[in-house]
Enzyme design. Structure first.
Site, PDB file in Angstrom:
ATOM      1  N   GLY A  31      -8.836  16.360  14.315  1.00  0.00           N
ATOM      2  CA  GLY A  31     -10.212  17.043  14.737  1.00  0.00           C
ATOM      3  C   GLY A  31     -10.763  17.856  13.226  1.00  0.00           C
ATOM      4  O   GLY A  31     -10.551  17.224  12.146  1.00  0.00           O
ATOM      5  N   GLU A  32     -11.604  18.678  13.590  1.00  0.00           N
ATOM      6  CA  GLU A  32     -12.106  19.567  12.503  1.00  0.00           C
ATOM      7  C   GLU A  32     -13.140  18.909  12.164  1.00  0.00           C
ATOM      8  O   GLU A  32     -13.808  19.677  11.308  1.00  0.00           O
ATOM      9  CB  GLU A  32     -10.983  20.088  11.599  1.00  0.00           C
ATOM     10  CG  GLU A  32      -9.942  20.912  11.975  1.00  0.00           C
ATOM     11  CD  GLU A  32      -8.859  21.223  10.968  1.00  0.00           C
ATOM     12  OE1 GLU A  32      -9.326  21.146   9.667  1.00  0.00           O
ATOM     13  OE2 GLU A  32      -7.904  21.916  11.371  1.00  0.00           O
TER      14      GLU A  32
END
Length: 350
Positions: free
Chosen positions: A316-317
């Site tokens: 993610g991120e």
């Protein structure tokens, strides 16, 4: 009076110049189709920008953070406190997304959409809090419909600020312990799939935790079945504050004819909702990568998306979206700079 939902006036891209664009691509010094997916990407960008010279200006990575009530049920390997700790890490420049954005030339902005406890005195963290985490979706709606609309309005203002600064490409990432549960629930509701086809191991949960995660999502879908009469209602019942604002920001970016780079499973769930609200947004979406989350491939197929990368990512991120930027820039550069056969004095390859 409840807040009115922002109206997103999204134009479909024009295909009137497709023949000329494709001819320009085909007459570059290469066999037709030899640059593979970069060619279809160049076509998509040319449709959006409608210009002879394509460009990427002030590429911006937006990372939306929020906490989830369902996380208290142990559906992740990490507790909710990790969301705040990671937001602090973003502020200090120590996360993977910080490293990649520095390397690749992204402007990075982190938005607190509603983590449990705000990070005090954190430079670069934008306060767009809708609450201190959502409610547990298997017990009650995640938020009110008015909260969804407020999140959309906040996201619209955020995108307008970046658009006014000259940005024409925005990428989407997220952080939120428990948000794979919310994303899987949204996917199951919108695509009308069995929960087992949508739920994955997220950050790496064991089989017992996976079963509990699946059971809680099934309870949530049963509880809210009658209330989920449209995509906004799905967000209110099952969403996260960060997913709501990502959805609104994607719609707002498409409205402004910006390139929208979608990261992994969570961001794709937001894109799924955005397309359900206004199908024209799909023309502006560039899907960065295929993640390891098992439901992601199904969502990509549903959206007729061919991601640029498949690296086994599950962080993610916005990390996958960041890594896709050089490929997007390569598509722009070959379109703008590569010689045609006539320019180079080479006989055309048929």
């Amino acid at each position: 009076m409840p807040q009115s939902v922002p109206l997103f006036q999204i134009e479909p891209v024009s295909k009137a110049q497709d023949q000329l664009i494709q001819q320009k691509i085909d007459l570059k010094t290469k066999p037709p189709g030899a640059l593979g997916q970069l060619e279809s990407l160049a076509l998509q960008i040319a449709r959006i920008q409608g210009a002879k010279q394509l460009q990427i200006v002030y590429p911006t990575m937006l990372v939306f953070a929020g906490d989830h009530g369902i996380a208290a049920e142990g559906v992740s390997i990490a507790p909710s406190e990790v969301t705040r700790q990671m937001v602090q890490n973003f502020a200090h420049g120590g996360a993977a997304i910080n490293v990649f954005c520095r390397q690749l030339g992204f402007n990075l902005e982190v938005i607190d959409c509603g983590i449990l406890t705000p990070v005090e005195d954190a430079e670069g963290i934008i306060d767009q809090r809708l609450g201190a985490g959502t409610a547990a979706i298997h017990l009650e709606p995640a938020m009110t419909l008015a909260c969804v609309d407020k999140g959309f309005a906040m996201a619209q203002a955020l995108i307008e600020r970046h658009h006014q600064a000259g940005c024409n490409l925005v990428a989407f990432g997220e952080m939120g312990i428990g948000n794979t549960s919310s994303a899987a629930a949204i996917m199951a509701a919108i695509m009308q799939l069995d929960v087992a086809d949508c739920v994955g191991r997220g950050t790496g949960i064991n089989s017992e935790t996976l079963e509990r995660k699946q059971m809680l999502i099934e309870l949530a879908l049963l509880l809210h079945q009658s209330a989920m009469t449209g995509p906004r209602q799905v967000l209110a019942c099952l969403g996260g504050f960060e997913i709501v604002q990502m959805t609104g920001a994607m719609l707002a970016a498409a409205e402004r004819k910006m390139l929208v780079v979608v990261d992994g499973f969570i961001a794709t769930a937001a894109a799924l909702v955005a397309v359900s609200i206004n199908a024209n947004v799909r023309d502006y979406l560039i899907f960065a990568h295929r993640s390891e989350e098992q439901g992601h491939q199904r969502m990509l197929e549903h959206l007729k998306a061919k991601p640029l990368l498949s690296l086994g990512l599950r962080l993610g991120e916005g990390t996958g979206a960041a890594l896709a930027l050089p490929l997007i820039q390569a598509a722009v550069n070959f379109y703008n700079q590569m010689a045609s056969f006539s320019d180079a004095g080479i006989e055309a390859v048929v």
